[in-house]
Design a protein around this motif. Structure first.
Motif, mmCIF file in Angstrom:
data_model
loop_
_atom_site.group_PDB
_atom_site.id
_atom_site.type_symbol
_atom_site.label_atom_id
_atom_site.label_comp_id
_atom_site.label_asym_id
_atom_site.label_seq_id
_atom_site.Cartn_x
_atom_site.Cartn_y
_atom_site.Cartn_z
ATOM 1 N N GLU A 89 9.605 8.372 2.473
ATOM 2 C CA GLU A 89 8.889 8.337 3.755
ATOM 3 C C GLU A 89 9.449 7.273 4.704
ATOM 4 O OE1 GLU A 89 4.628 8.237 3.462
ATOM 5 O OE2 GLU A 89 4.600 10.416 3.281
ATOM 6 N N LEU A 90 9.937 6.176 4.171
ATOM 7 C CA LEU A 90 10.456 5.120 5.042
ATOM 8 C C LEU A 90 11.827 5.460 5.624
ATOM 9 C CD1 LEU A 90 9.454 1.859 3.152
ATOM 10 C CD2 LEU A 90 8.544 2.695 5.316
ATOM 11 N N LYS A 94 8.656 11.924 6.903
ATOM 12 C CA LYS A 94 7.265 12.006 6.453
ATOM 13 C C LYS A 94 7.134 13.236 5.561
ATOM 14 C CE LYS A 94 3.068 13.220 8.519
ATOM 15 N NZ LYS A 94 2.315 13.486 9.707
ATOM 16 N N CYS A 106 -4.088 13.591 6.294
ATOM 17 C CA CYS A 106 -3.010 13.278 5.363
ATOM 18 C C CYS A 106 -3.549 12.507 4.166
ATOM 19 C CB CYS A 106 -1.925 12.446 6.051
ATOM 20 S SG CYS A 106 -1.027 13.384 7.295
ATOM 21 N N THR A 108 -3.560 9.673 1.847
ATOM 22 C CA THR A 108 -3.079 8.307 2.064
ATOM 23 C C THR A 108 -2.743 7.580 0.770
ATOM 24 O OG1 THR A 108 -5.342 7.474 2.073
ATOM 25 C CG2 THR A 108 -4.363 8.063 4.213
ATOM 26 N N ALA A 111 0.965 7.454 0.982
ATOM 27 C CA ALA A 111 1.514 7.254 2.320
ATOM 28 C C ALA A 111 2.005 5.813 2.465
ATOM 29 C CB ALA A 111 0.467 7.563 3.378
ATOM 30 N N ILE A 112 3.239 5.665 2.850
ATOM 31 C CA ILE A 112 3.851 4.352 3.024
ATOM 32 C C ILE A 112 4.370 4.273 4.454
ATOM 33 C CG2 ILE A 112 5.636 2.776 2.195
ATOM 34 C CD1 ILE A 112 3.655 3.449 -0.004
ATOM 35 N N HIS A 113 3.985 3.195 5.161
ATOM 36 C CA HIS A 113 4.398 3.055 6.553
ATOM 37 C C HIS A 113 5.295 1.852 6.801
ATOM 38 C CE1 HIS A 113 1.665 6.312 7.410
ATOM 39 N NE2 HIS A 113 0.687 5.646 6.851
ATOM 40 N N SER A 114 5.408 0.972 5.797
ATOM 41 C CA SER A 114 6.285 -0.186 5.954
ATOM 42 C C SER A 114 6.760 -0.641 4.575
ATOM 43 C CB SER A 114 5.550 -1.338 6.654
ATOM 44 O OG SER A 114 4.598 -1.907 5.784
ATOM 45 N N GLN A 117 4.066 -2.632 2.822
ATOM 46 C CA GLN A 117 3.044 -1.779 2.216
ATOM 47 C C GLN A 117 3.551 -1.200 0.889
ATOM 48 O OE1 GLN A 117 1.967 1.641 4.575
ATOM 49 N NE2 GLN A 117 -0.121 1.663 3.766
#
Length: 172
Positions: A89-90, A94, A106, A108, A111-114, A117
């Motif tokens: 994802e990074l 996505k 979605c 979560t 789910a990885i956004h950074s 995280q």
């Protein structure tokens, strides 16, 4: 033009992380299979001893240790899955399959956004692996003096306090 070509090549080089995603996922699958085989082995051990009417020394400890060992492998497999999903994802894209097409909700859990995280999620699971590993080792430890029992109690208290604060991390 050279700058654009270089930047384009640099941006596309991020796809090299697909190797980490594929092999991380493969490692997770292997660990899930090995842990499952371990559970089957424990089940065979129990069934064999029950059918034979035998009750070997350390029977309960061996069963619990085998199951805890499998749980340890399952947790490490989860670390590998989180790593694979997060890196994908990074760096790549996505994961569309994680979202419900009807209302765009979605999942979560993965789910990885950074990168931070991703590190936090992996660190929490690794801490759980260490705790499970500690529990597995404690099963076969002999306590001969009151001081050793005190150390054991202090270690359990430290683990409980650590888990309490680990649960507080990231919550407002």
């Amino acid at each position: 033009m050279l700058e654009k070509l270089f930047e384009n090549g640099l941006w596309k080089s991020r796809f090299v992380v697909i190797l980490a995603v594929i092999f991380g996922f493969l490692g997770a699958v292997i660990l899930f299979l090995v842990a499952s085989v371990d559970i089957i082995g424990v089940a065979k051990f129990v069934i064999t001893n029950v059918l034979n009417g035998t009750h070997p020394e350390h029977f309960h400890e061996d069963i619990v240790a085998g199951i805890i060992g499998a749980v340890d492998l399952y947790l490490i497999a989860v670390v590998m899955l989180i790593f694979s999903f997060g890196i994908y994802e990074l760096f790549i894209s996505k994961i569309d399959a994680a979202c419900n097409e009807e209302n765009e909700n979605c999942n979560t859990i993965l789910a990885i956004h950074s990168l931070d995280q991703l590190k936090d999620k992996i660190a929490k699971v690794i801490i759980m692996v260490l705790i499970v590993n500690y529990f597995q080792r404690v099963l076969h430890t002999k306590y001969e003096t009151p001081l050793e029992l005190l150390y054991f109690a202090l270690a359990i208290t430290a683990l409980a306090v650590g888990l309490y604060f680990l649960g507080k991390v990231g919550k407002k």
